[in-house]
Scaffold this active site. Sequence first.
Site, PDB file in Angstrom:
ATOM      1  N   ASP A   1      -7.855  23.483 -14.764  1.00  0.00           N
ATOM      2  CA  ASP A   1      -9.178  23.017 -15.177  1.00  0.00           C
ATOM      3  C   ASP A   1     -10.170  23.252 -14.031  1.00  0.00           C
ATOM      4  O   ASP A   1      -9.898  22.871 -12.887  1.00  0.00           O
ATOM      5  CB  ASP A   1      -9.055  21.517 -15.499  1.00  0.00           C
ATOM      6  CG  ASP A   1     -10.313  20.938 -16.096  1.00  0.00           C
ATOM      7  OD1 ASP A   1     -11.006  21.657 -16.835  1.00  0.00           O
ATOM      8  OD2 ASP A   1     -10.596  19.747 -15.828  1.00  0.00           O
TER       9      ASP A   1
ATOM     10  N   HIS B   1     -19.731  15.349 -17.406  1.00  0.00           N
ATOM     11  CA  HIS B   1     -18.519  14.714 -16.889  1.00  0.00           C
ATOM     12  C   HIS B   1     -18.758  13.253 -16.494  1.00  0.00           C
ATOM     13  O   HIS B   1     -19.867  12.876 -16.151  1.00  0.00           O
ATOM     14  CB  HIS B   1     -17.994  15.478 -15.673  1.00  0.00           C
ATOM     15  CG  HIS B   1     -17.491  16.845 -16.016  1.00  0.00           C
ATOM     16  ND1 HIS B   1     -18.142  17.990 -15.642  1.00  0.00           N
ATOM     17  CD2 HIS B   1     -16.402  17.246 -16.710  1.00  0.00           C
ATOM     18  CE1 HIS B   1     -17.474  19.041 -16.096  1.00  0.00           C
ATOM     19  NE2 HIS B   1     -16.412  18.619 -16.743  1.00  0.00           N
ATOM     20  N   GLY B   2     -17.677  12.482 -16.538  1.00  0.00           N
ATOM     21  CA  GLY B   2     -17.732  11.123 -16.022  1.00  0.00           C
ATOM     22  C   GLY B   2     -18.032  10.080 -17.083  1.00  0.00           C
ATOM     23  O   GLY B   2     -18.093  10.367 -18.281  1.00  0.00           O
TER      24      GLY B   2
ATOM     25  N   SER C   1     -15.354  12.849 -23.109  1.00  0.00           N
ATOM     26  CA  SER C   1     -14.738  11.538 -23.287  1.00  0.00           C
ATOM     27  C   SER C   1     -15.632  10.611 -24.114  1.00  0.00           C
ATOM     28  O   SER C   1     -16.868  10.730 -24.087  1.00  0.00           O
ATOM     29  CB  SER C   1     -14.473  10.890 -21.915  1.00  0.00           C
ATOM     30  OG  SER C   1     -13.220  11.301 -21.397  1.00  0.00           O
TER      31      SER C   1
ATOM     32  N   ASN D   1     -12.154  18.492 -23.874  1.00  0.00           N
ATOM     33  CA  ASN D   1     -11.591  18.006 -22.599  1.00  0.00           C
ATOM     34  C   ASN D   1     -11.797  16.507 -22.412  1.00  0.00           C
ATOM     35  O   ASN D   1     -12.918  16.002 -22.565  1.00  0.00           O
ATOM     36  CB  ASN D   1     -12.291  18.698 -21.432  1.00  0.00           C
ATOM     37  CG  ASN D   1     -11.867  20.142 -21.278  1.00  0.00           C
ATOM     38  OD1 ASN D   1     -11.293  20.727 -22.195  1.00  0.00           O
ATOM     39  ND2 ASN D   1     -12.130  20.709 -20.119  1.00  0.00           N
TER      40      ASN D   1
HETATM   41  P1  13P Z   1     -14.758  13.639 -19.117  1.00  0.00           P
HETATM   42  O1  13P Z   1     -15.241  13.206 -17.775  1.00  0.00           O
HETATM   43  O2  13P Z   1     -15.764  13.406 -20.179  1.00  0.00           O
HETATM   44  O3  13P Z   1     -13.427  13.049 -19.475  1.00  0.00           O
HETATM   45  O4  13P Z   1     -14.556  15.236 -19.060  1.00  0.00           O
HETATM   46  C1  13P Z   1     -13.368  15.799 -18.604  1.00  0.00           C
HETATM   47  C2  13P Z   1     -13.470  17.265 -18.408  1.00  0.00           C
HETATM   48  O5  13P Z   1     -14.378  17.934 -18.833  1.00  0.00           O
HETATM   49  C3  13P Z   1     -12.377  17.897 -17.659  1.00  0.00           C
HETATM   50  O6  13P Z   1     -12.607  19.261 -17.474  1.00  0.00           O
HETATM   51  O1  G3H Z   2     -13.893  17.984 -15.079  1.00  0.00           O
HETATM   52  C1  G3H Z   2     -13.371  17.477 -14.108  1.00  0.00           C
HETATM   53  C2  G3H Z   2     -12.184  16.626 -14.264  1.00  0.00           C
HETATM   54  O2  G3H Z   2     -12.565  15.353 -14.694  1.00  0.00           O
HETATM   55  C3  G3H Z   2     -11.329  16.633 -13.041  1.00  0.00           C
HETATM   56  O3  G3H Z   2     -11.859  15.881 -12.006  1.00  0.00           O
HETATM   57  O4  G3H Z   2     -11.496  17.122  -9.821  1.00  0.00           O
HETATM   58  O5  G3H Z   2     -11.607  14.616  -9.891  1.00  0.00           O
HETATM   59  O6  G3H Z   2      -9.630  15.831 -10.821  1.00  0.00           O
HETATM   60  P1  G3H Z   2     -11.137  15.862 -10.552  1.00  0.00           P
HETATM   61 ZN    ZN Z   3     -14.691  19.709 -17.248  1.00  0.00          ZN
END
Ligand code: 13P
Ligand code: G3H
Ligand code: ZN
Length: 314
Positions: A87, A184-185, A219, A259
Site C-alpha cells: 500500500d 486518509h485518517g 473508512s 481501502n
Molecule cells: P482510511 O484512513 O480511511 O482507513 O484509509 C486507508 C487507506 O487508504 C490505506 O491505503
Molecule cells: O493510507 C495509509 C495507511 O493508512 C497506512 O498508514 O503508513 O501509518 O501504516 P501507515
Molecule cells: Zn491509502
Amino acid sequence: MQYKDFGLVNTYEMFANALQGHYAIGAFNFYNMETFAAILGAARHTSSPVILAVSESALKYMSDDILMSMVRGAKINPREQIALHLDHGHTYEACIHAIDLGFSSVMIDASNLPFKENIELSARVAEYAHAHNVSVEAELGSLRGREDENTYSDDELYTNPDDVVEFVSRTNVDSLAVAIGTSHGAYKMKTENQELRFDILTEIIRHLPEFPLVLHGASCIPQHLVQIINENGGNIQNAHGISPKQLRHATTMNVCKINVDSDSRLAFTAAIRQALTEHPDMFNPREYLGLAIKMVYENTKYSIENIMLSANRL
Ligand code: 13P
Ligand code: G3H
Ligand code: ZN
C-alpha cells in the site's frame, strides 16, 4: 520467493469479477499478528476474496521475515483469492523489494509528483511487476489528511477526468486510485453526511469504462467505536467517515477496491481501552489483545458483508 509459492493471487481475476458483479474487494491494512489474524479470519469466514494491505511503514514495523513467515503460516490456497498488496509504495525500490519478497500486487503512489513524472515512475514499476505477473495500482489526484491530524482535510486535489486515459495507457497500470473527496485518517469529513464527488467519478468512467478504480481513505469511522474509545479515557472528537451507503454506491460505479485502515485502528484501540478500563487488574496482554482481534474481526466481517458486498463470492 514468488507469490505463488505462498498461495497468493494477483488482483486481475478478483477485480474482473468485482467489476462485473458490482461489488468491491476490501483492502484491509494490517501491521501485526493480531490484525493479520482478524482480517484473514473475517475473509475466510465470509468466503470473500480479500486484499491484505501492508504500508511501507507497516512492513518496516513487522520486518520482512516476520511478515512472510505469517503469510506462509496461514497456508493460503489460491482458490481463497487472497492478494498481498504493498500500500502506498513511494519509490521504485520499495515496489521492487515487495515484489521480490512475494507480494502479489503493489501500489506505486507517485501522486505527489508532476503528471509526467508520475507516469514515468508508475510505468517503470508496471514493467517490472508485469514481468513477474504482479498487478499494479497507481494514483492520480491526491488525498490529504493523516491519522494524527486532529482536523478534517479540506484541500483535496480531485482527479482530472481528462487525464485518466493518457495516464492509464502510458503507464500500463492495472487499476487506478482516484481522488473524489475521500481522505486518509479519522477526520475526513466536515459533516457526517458529506457527499463524495460522484460527478467526477461519472466523468472518469465515461473516459475509462470497464477499468478497475480504487478508493483510498474510505473508512466509515463507526461512531460506536469512537464512543467506546471516548468513554474509556480516549479523546477523539468530530471524527466522521464515508457513509456505507456512498461506498456501496461507488461499487456500482467501477470502484472495485476499497481501502480500510482507520476503522481497524479504532476497533483495535476501542477493545483495549474498554478491557483495561473495565478490568484494572488485567495485565496479561493475550487477554486484551485477544479482545482486540475479536473487535477487528467483527468490524472487518461487517464491512465485507455490508459495504464491500464481497461475501460468498469465491
Ligand atoms: P482510511 O484512513 O480511511 O482507513 O484509509 C486507508 C487507506 O487508504 C490505506 O491505503
Ligand atoms: O493510507 C495509509 C495507511 O493508512 C497506512 O498508514 O503508513 O501509518 O501504516 P501507515
Ligand atoms: Zn491509502
